[in-house]
Structure formats: C-alpha cells, structure tokens
Write an enzyme that holds these catalytic residues in place. Sequence first.
Site, PDB file in Angstrom:
ATOM      1  N   ASP A  15      25.540  71.359  10.301  1.00 17.54           N
ATOM      2  CA  ASP A  15      25.530  72.712   9.657  1.00 17.54           C
ATOM      3  C   ASP A  15      24.238  73.523   9.628  1.00 17.54           C
ATOM      4  O   ASP A  15      23.464  73.908   8.615  1.00 17.54           O
ATOM      5  CB  ASP A  15      25.946  72.335   8.116  1.00 17.54           C
ATOM      6  CG  ASP A  15      26.949  71.434   7.854  1.00 17.54           C
ATOM      7  OD1 ASP A  15      28.070  71.488   8.631  1.00 17.54           O
ATOM      8  OD2 ASP A  15      27.139  70.446   7.021  1.00 17.54           O
ATOM      9  N   GLU A 182      35.368  78.426   6.257  1.00 19.57           N
ATOM     10  CA  GLU A 182      34.126  77.998   5.515  1.00 19.57           C
ATOM     11  C   GLU A 182      32.773  78.350   6.312  1.00 19.57           C
ATOM     12  O   GLU A 182      33.141  79.190   7.344  1.00 19.57           O
ATOM     13  CB  GLU A 182      34.189  76.515   5.557  1.00 19.57           C
ATOM     14  CG  GLU A 182      34.538  75.968   6.675  1.00 19.57           C
ATOM     15  CD  GLU A 182      34.849  74.260   6.629  1.00 19.57           C
ATOM     16  OE1 GLU A 182      34.881  73.706   5.227  1.00 19.57           O
ATOM     17  OE2 GLU A 182      35.009  73.515   7.665  1.00 19.57           O
TER      18      GLU A 182
END
Length: 491
Positions: A15, A182
């Site tokens: 991420d 997301e």
Amino acid sequence: MRTFRNPVLPGSHPDPSICRVGADFYLVTSSFAYYPGIPLFHSRDLVHWRQLTHVLNRPEQLPLNGLDVSDGIWAPTIRQHDGTFYVVSTLARNRRGSLTFVVTADDPAGPWSDPVPLDADGIDPSLFFDDDGRCWFTACRDANSSNGPGELWLRELDTDRLKLVGPTHVLWHGAVRGAWVEAPHLYKRDGRYHLIAAEGGTESNHSVTAAHADAVTGPYVTDPRSPLLTHRHRGPDEPIHNVGHADLVDTPDGETWAVTLGVRPIDGTHTLGREVFLVPVTWTAHGPVFAPETGAVRLSERLPSIASGQSTAEPAFGLEWNSLRGPVDIRPSPNGFDLRVGPEPLSTLGVPAFVGRRQQHVRCHVRARIGFAAAHPAEEAGLVVFQNQDHHVTLALTKDTVVLTVREAGTSSRVATMPVTENEVVLTIEADEAGYTFCHNETSLGTIERSFFSTERAGGFVGVYLGLYATSNGHPSGSRAHIRSFDYQPR
Ligand code: 6LW
C-alpha cells in the site's frame, strides 16, 4: 537505455503512498501489527530509498495489543502542504477499519504528532490539497446503496482543527465492480480532477481503475479504459502479479511515476509479501496512462530522468527492526544485545519478546550467535521465520536441546531436536526457492518447504519476517538471551 530493478522496496511493504517536496520524495507503507508503525522512506531519485523513521514510534500512538498480525495499521497516505506533513491511516480490527486518524509533522523525520481521530468510516484514507488550499479527505467504505459493494466518499478536512467538516459526497462505486473499490487518491491535471482506485481485491484480480470530474465533489465519470493497470490477465510465467493500489508523483523535471504494490510468486506462491514497484506514467487528454510502452509493471524499467543510476542513499541504521504490537526489552550489552525473556509465546496476540526484520530476498542466509542458559524447561530462545502468529517455524535453544518447531493450525509440533551441552550456539537459516533449512553449528535439523510461509497458505496481508525471540511460555522468568550477532545476507 539505462534501467533500474523493480521492486524498489523489496519485502513486505504494501500500500505505498508517495509525495514530493522540492527535490525530496517521501514514501510510507502499511505496517499492520508490527511496531513501530508506518515506515517512512526518503529518496531523491525514486529508485533508491532510505528509511528515515517510523511515523508511529511511541507506544501511545499505536494500540496494537490483541490484534492479528494482518490487522493494525493499513494503507497510510502521505501529503505535504504549506510546510506541514500529513499522514492519514486506519487502525484495522478483524479485517475492518476501526479508527481512521491523521498525524502531522513539520519534519518528515519526526517527531510526528499523536493520532487525531477522524469521524470517518471504512479504510484507505487519502488527502488532496486543491489549488485554493482546501483539503479534501477521501476513503472507501461499504456502499450505502445497491451500487456496491464498496463506495468512495469525500469530505473536507479543516486542517486547522483536524476535523472533517461539511457534507459527505459519495464519489464513485468503481469501474469493475464485484469487489470493493478501495485505495482512492485524487489528483488535479489541467483543471480536471482525476480519481484513481484499486479494484478486484489485493490478490490476483488486483487493478488500478479511474474516474474523473470537473468539480472535486463530482459527479465522477468512469474512465472507460479501466483497468488502467493490472496483471490479472497475465499467465503464470509473468514474474509480477497482484499489481494495484497505486499513488502518483510528479518529478521536478515533469515526469510522472506511480508506486504500486505487487508480488513475485514462485510456482504460484509468494513469501516476501506485497512489495513496492515503480511504474512510468504519462498523461493524455483521457487521464493517466500507466506504463505507456508496455502496459505492464516490469522487473527492469527505464530510469526516471532525474536518476543517475547511482545510489546517494545511505543505509538506514537499525530502522529495519520491528517487534510485534509494542516495544520489547532489548538492550545493548558487552558484545551484543540482551533480549529479556517474555512470558508470551509467538502464537498469542500480545507482545512476545520478538525482534525481526523483513525477508527481502527469496535466497538469503541468516546467522545468529546466541547465548542462553534456560532457567526452566519451558524457556527457549532462538531464531524464527515468522509469517503470522499461527504460521511460523522456530529454531530454539532450550535447557539442553536445540529444537525445530513448526506452528500451524493452532498446534506446535517439534519436528527435530538435537542435544546440546554448551550455552552458546550458532543458529542459521538458509532460504531459497525450495525451502528454509535450519542448522545448529552447521548441522541441519530439517528443511521446511517455502510455500509453508506463503500468503497463499497462511492468508493475511503480510510477508515473512526473520527474527529472534525468547519466551518462557507463561512461566515467571528473569532470564535474558544474549544475542552476540545476527547477520542477514542475500545470496
Ligand atoms: C488495504 C486495502 C487492502 O488497506 O488491503 O485488499 C488492506 N485491500 O487496500 C491492507 O493492506
């Protein structure tokens, strides 16, 4: 053509989020239940990164006790505006967002503030500073309509009060659907707002998708080219899979690059976790084009124009070390370090006496010289290959043996023991594509196949850590393990 090697951050660094201030790039990644939390890296060329600090390095910033290794700190975003650095992130519990917060600093090397909770549902928060200085917060959450399953939403962040203010705007439900949308990030280019997101889940269907709008609050129109980046359609010979969750940055000389996560499976399983890959981006009237020449993330990629190919980054000093869920008692002693034995075994959700570092190379060698005089038959100290609390292998010195133990499915099984008389031993681990071989004084106690440690087998969001631990398995203890040396070498 001059090239660099991907991943630019090998090992479990999922991420990624990136920002630039002048000539300096800063990057943060998820840290889950590892302590300290949110490693922050610096680079001048996007290719060579040096860790500066951890954003969350005080226990009161980071309540991780009781959490599964793959819960904890998820998907931070880093931005800078008017001299202040901001990181927004979420503390996850049971694989859901439980607290989203913002921390700030004048200097990215710290100190960072205590977390300020934000009234925000969901996960994967991000910030966007518009030309007029207004700050917009985005995140993803369960959809409030049948357009779901997920939705991206936006609210203004009052940066003086660090509070979300004004109405909530639902921006987009994604291009691909079927799985959560997301990892939103917003950018402005030629007066237009570009929203990118991750879709398909963080596994083999992962992808980057996009939408755009003329106003920051929308309405957002799906970019019909979506997915803009994915390896979901590539076969098993493709070395990089699960590509997605990107963030964009412009270089001082006008190039755009993306950082994105990806994995490098071997025979269908990966052990090093989700790593950071660097991908060139160009802009067209339609929006960003990822990897315009190949459409793919590559192991060998052309250098950014700002990069010379030479590293100017100095090695970080000790910042690669983590414990689990909180600080442990490890202190310098003559000729090494003393690790105080803790009551918690590695299989609990507490703070075991464990320190470890990411495995960053499939082929590597670990060698530790450990002195330990167990005061009780339940005490042990040694090396661990740690995937999660229910998936690890230890090579430990106990009162009179060296023991190889496999932990899986709630059970610890001793697979080999070797008698010892001395209180100081050399323990080694040799890892390669086939497996991990555990040795005491050069004699093997056994090999565990590599796939045992893979995310495909263990589940969760993290990669392998290699470390040291010392436990009394619940008994009162005043013992210490003396770590004379610990050496990690790629092979
Ligand atoms: C991250 C989210 C995700 O927040 O995994 O599957 C989470 N998707 O984007 C943890 O890395």
